[in-house]
Design an enzyme around this catalytic site. Structure first.
Site, PDB file in Angstrom:
ATOM      1  N   LYS A  82       0.839  -1.199   0.000  1.00  0.00           N
ATOM      2  CA  LYS A  82       0.000   0.000   0.000  1.00  0.00           C
ATOM      3  C   LYS A  82       0.871   1.245   0.000  1.00  0.00           C
ATOM      4  O   LYS A  82       1.863   1.330   0.730  1.00  0.00           O
ATOM      5  CB  LYS A  82      -0.939  -0.019   1.207  1.00  0.00           C
ATOM      6  CG  LYS A  82      -1.966   1.111   1.218  1.00  0.00           C
ATOM      7  CD  LYS A  82      -2.962   0.931   2.356  1.00  0.00           C
ATOM      8  CE  LYS A  82      -3.986   2.050   2.402  1.00  0.00           C
ATOM      9  NZ  LYS A  82      -4.973   1.851   3.478  1.00  0.00           N
ATOM     10  N   SER A 160      -9.775   2.355   2.289  1.00  0.00           N
ATOM     11  CA  SER A 160      -8.574   3.047   1.823  1.00  0.00           C
ATOM     12  C   SER A 160      -7.561   2.087   1.203  1.00  0.00           C
ATOM     13  O   SER A 160      -6.752   2.489   0.378  1.00  0.00           O
ATOM     14  CB  SER A 160      -7.936   3.841   2.966  1.00  0.00           C
ATOM     15  OG  SER A 160      -7.319   3.007   3.911  1.00  0.00           O
ATOM     16  N   SER A 184     -10.293  -0.688   6.948  1.00  0.00           N
ATOM     17  CA  SER A 184      -9.767  -0.545   5.592  1.00  0.00           C
ATOM     18  C   SER A 184      -9.006  -1.760   5.076  1.00  0.00           C
ATOM     19  O   SER A 184      -8.467  -1.715   3.971  1.00  0.00           O
ATOM     20  CB  SER A 184      -8.874   0.700   5.498  1.00  0.00           C
ATOM     21  OG  SER A 184      -9.672   1.862   5.505  1.00  0.00           O
TER      22      SER A 184
END
Length: 482
Positions: A82, A160, A184
């Site tokens: 990420k 997210s 998330s």
């Protein structure tokens, strides 16, 4: 290039092939890179591909594996990270326009651990701007555009960690790292039909990762199976003196597999009956069947309820106040006006209105809520409910009105499982448990007592031993041909 029959294998199966020399780590990396280049941009799955680094790491892993030197379960296994985690020399955009060209001169602790394990970084996964730290209303709130769901590309991936969900579901890497402050990881795992685990708070170092809320942020794996999540967690867990919330060494480490640390059968499962204001009928039906699967597998299932209390309010206020501090420079400079989402542009200013006494009062309430929830685990090894109460939602265009002009929304979810478990620092895992009539994934999740990460993995593994939902993957031939 290797085909989908290989690229959708679990980490354990890929590792077995690498050790048998069925294919090399370089072949595996090139195959995922090729697939990521062809499909990733169509899904807005990546912020950056790290091809040169991936091939360098893959060649090193290949040499070591050929020499019989094995570093562990992730040796030679490609993954996506990420884009809020620092990788030396590569852009780390935090998904937001103000940081589009940001780089760091060091690796995050979790990247150092993965490098030592011989893992292969394919790319930085796309994300919602600032991981939603200043709020957002839609999947369009991202520097790279909305991540599209591989199961139905006019739908979003959720949360997210939206790009990480797309990467794993589309077979663009063997696994991905997500972050979770309030759902998330579990949300995109649910909507994308993959396994996603939020570890206990403090088990995985966040040094070198963007902060939203220091007392709630977690990093965790998204992968094919619960077993994969356990293998990954065994590598990335551990004490880090650079993270002030890191658990002590003996508590932070995660040994896996570890039958001696797992609950004894029959597994005691608490079926949560009071956690959603509204739940989709197909989601409820799939989860009801999921609990019956567990019962047939020998688990003891009975109803459980989250105690009354302002869980959601305490979680949201904690995030709002801590994020206003985390992004103080962005807010004070006025640069938050360049964020994509109207809510993110203004939310920080409202959050700065809270004072120290407000924050301290919320934390006093939080302590009481944590104690109340912890008592539930005197009777249960894990709690279970739907991963999300709804199915993957269609992507909407960015709102034309400012948030203040929007119509009132649904009543607040005072006992939403992601808010409750995130606020209390509990481990949770979401895994597939079915599909809707229009082919969208449905998930079941398991929540454990703080620091009892083995329990949620054991419950999810038990479920997956008796089901095959995790073996299904989307047909993306149209994306490949486009």
């Amino acid at each position: 290039m290797l085909g989908e029959d290989i690229l959708y294998l679990s980490i354990r199966d890929l590792q077995a092939h690498l050790r048998k020399h069925s294919f090399s780590a370089t072949e595996l990396a090139r195959s995922y890179l090729d697939r990521s280049e062809r499909i990733g941009s169509k899904l807005n799955a990546y912020a950056t591909l790290t091809e040169d680094l991936a091939l360098k790491q893959a060649r090193a892993a290949e040499r070591e594996i050929l020499a019989g030197h094995y570093r562990g379960p992730l040796h030679g296994i490609p993954y996506a990270l990420k884009d809020l985690v620092a990788v030396k020399g590569y852009r780390t955009t935090w998904g937001a326009r103000p940081y589009a060209d940001q780089t760091f001169a060091y690796d995050a602790t979790i990247v150092e651990k993965l490098n030592q394990a011989g893992a292969v970084l394919i790319g930085k996964a796309a994300m919602i701007e600032l991981a939603g730290g200043l709020g957002y209303t839609d999947g369009y709130a991202s520097l790279t555009g909305p991540s599209k769901n591989p199961w139905k590309t006019d739908c979003w991936t959720c949360g997210s960690s939206s790009g990480s969900g797309a990467v794993v579901a589309a077979g663009l890497a063997a696994w991905a790292l997500g972050s979770d402050t309030r759902g998330s990881i579990t949300c995109p795992a649910s909507w994308c039909g993959v396994a996603g685990m939020r570890p206990s708070f403090g088990r995985v170092s966040r040094h070198g990762a963007m902060a939203i809320a220091w007392s709630m942020d977690k990093l965790g794996p998204m992968a094919r199976t619960a077993d994969d999540c356990g293998l990954i967690l065994s590598v990335i867990a551990g004490h880090d003196p650079k993270d002030h919330d890191s658990l002590p060494t003996t508590d932070a480490q995660f040994r896996y597999p570890a039958p001696d640390l797992e609950p004894h059968m029959p597994l005691r499962v608490g079926r949560l009956t009071n956690v959603w204001n509204k739940i989709d009928a197909e989601v409820q039906k799939a989860n009801d069947e999921g609990t019956r699967v567990l019962e047939r597998a020998g688990a003891r299932v009975s109803d459980a309820q989250i105690p009354d209390g302002p869980f959601e309010q305490a979680a949201e206020l904690t995030i709002l106040i801590e994020s206003a501090s985390a992004f103080q420079d962005l807010i004070d400079s006025g640069r938050c006006t360049s964020l994509a989402d109207p809510l993110g542009q203004i939310n920080g200013y409202a959050s700065q209105a809270f004072g120290a006494s407000d924050y301290l009062q919320v934390q006093r309430v939080r302590t009481v809520l944590q104690q109340q929830v912890d008592k539930l685990f005197d009777s249960f090894d894990v709690l279970t409910t739907a991963g999300q109460p709804d199915l993957a939602q269609p992507l909407r265009q960015p709102p034309s009105k400012t948030p203040a002009q929007e119509e009132p929304g649904e009543p607040i979810e005072t006992r939403a499982p992601d808010g409750v478990s995130s606020l209390c620092g509990l481990p949770a895992i979401a895994i597939p448990c079915g599909f809707s009539s229009n082919g969208l994934p449905i998930a079941i999740q398991f929540i454990g007592r703080a620091a009892h990460d083995h329990a949620v993995i054991a419950a999810a593994r038990l479920f997956q031993r008796h089901t095959g939902w995790h073996k299904k993957h989307p047909s993306i031939s149209g994306l490949q041909d486009a």
